[in-house]
Design a protein around this motif. Sequence first.
Motif, short mmCIF file in Angstrom:
data_model
loop_
_atom_site.label_atom_id
_atom_site.label_comp_id
_atom_site.label_asym_id
_atom_site.label_seq_id
_atom_site.Cartn_x
_atom_site.Cartn_y
_atom_site.Cartn_z
N SER A 1 -0.90 4.53 -9.77
CA SER A 1 -1.40 5.17 -8.55
C SER A 1 -2.64 5.99 -8.87
CB SER A 1 -0.31 6.06 -7.95
OG SER A 1 -0.77 6.79 -6.84
N GLY B 1 -0.54 2.38 -5.75
CA GLY B 1 -0.26 3.62 -5.06
C GLY B 1 -1.47 4.50 -4.88
N LEU C 1 0.16 -0.01 0.01
CA LEU C 1 0.07 1.05 -0.98
C LEU C 1 1.26 2.00 -0.84
CD1 LEU C 1 -3.71 1.99 -0.75
CD2 LEU C 1 -2.59 0.86 -2.69
N THR C 2 1.80 2.44 -1.96
CA THR C 2 2.82 3.47 -1.98
C THR C 2 2.15 4.84 -2.05
OG1 THR C 2 4.42 2.07 -3.13
CG2 THR C 2 4.74 4.44 -3.31
N THR D 1 2.41 8.03 -3.47
CA THR D 1 3.22 8.62 -4.54
C THR D 1 3.40 10.12 -4.39
OG1 THR D 1 1.20 8.62 -5.90
CG2 THR D 1 2.77 6.83 -6.24
N LEU E 1 5.77 5.47 -9.94
CA LEU E 1 4.45 5.07 -10.38
C LEU E 1 3.83 6.13 -11.29
CD1 LEU E 1 5.01 3.26 -7.84
CD2 LEU E 1 2.54 3.21 -7.50
N GLU F 1 0.65 8.16 -11.96
CA GLU F 1 -0.45 8.59 -11.10
C GLU F 1 -1.56 9.27 -11.90
OE1 GLU F 1 -1.00 12.18 -7.90
OE2 GLU F 1 0.79 10.91 -7.66
#
Length: 283
Positions: A12, A38, A63-64, A66, A252, A254
């Motif tokens: 992410s 993400g 997209l996640t 996060t 994820l 990040e």
Amino acid sequence: MRNLHGRLDLCSINTATLGHREPLSRTIDRIAKAGFGGIAPWRREVEEGNVAQLARQIRALDLTVTGYCRSTYLPAATPAEFNANVEANRAALRDAAILGARCFVMVVGGLVSGSRDLEGARTQVVDGISMLMDTARECGVPLALEPLHPMYAANRAVINTIAQAVNICEAVDPDRSGLIGVAVDIYHCWWDPQLTASIAAAGQAGRILAYHVCDWLHETKDMLLDRGMMGDGVVDLPSVRSCVERAGYEGLVETEIFSAQNWWQREPDEVLAICSERLQTVC
């Protein structure tokens, strides 16, 4: 430990990494086009636009979210100001829910201006977090307490270690509801002699909600705005991620880099390409 090679879906980008130089809608498109799974947007970007429209764009690009960055500082000089800070965070939690954020990142604030009452500030933080738990439950968005490096204790965060953050989680949420945990950020915790044990304890309690990476430069020139790209500094990144994932974290990875004189001066697509390469090779 998971192999990130060829797995940008497990990675992410925190939008601060690109320096907030473009509208969020453009940044969302860039991050998705670069192949990341993400995104972690900042409130000032979201609040400049239409949160529902941005949420639709993020979902359409698969997209996640996060994390949603970040909380209004809690400590205040008066009860009215304190309550206003809590209410601002309640409003942000509602936006986090619209965005589908996995957590609301809480940078809790430092000492009130002119104060030397560190314990008083910490008491206010715990009180404010306790008051936000019901809203977190209503919104379905957990609070992620992010301990900051001790150099920020005066003005940004009186929570400074993972162990301290986990203790607060246990105090306000003894039933371990899943509504509060910690964000483990390399920049802030890499130095901690108790890091491995603290990560393990956080994992055992089910408290790790986010994992942020960058690097600590050997000759850091600015305490806020000179974070390093992964692999350019002194942190043993694979070792820390191994600890985090052994502790049960499956979310994820990040990237969050504040870099006014370096990375924020480069083209966003170049920054994303280098983030991609470093995440897959040195993290």
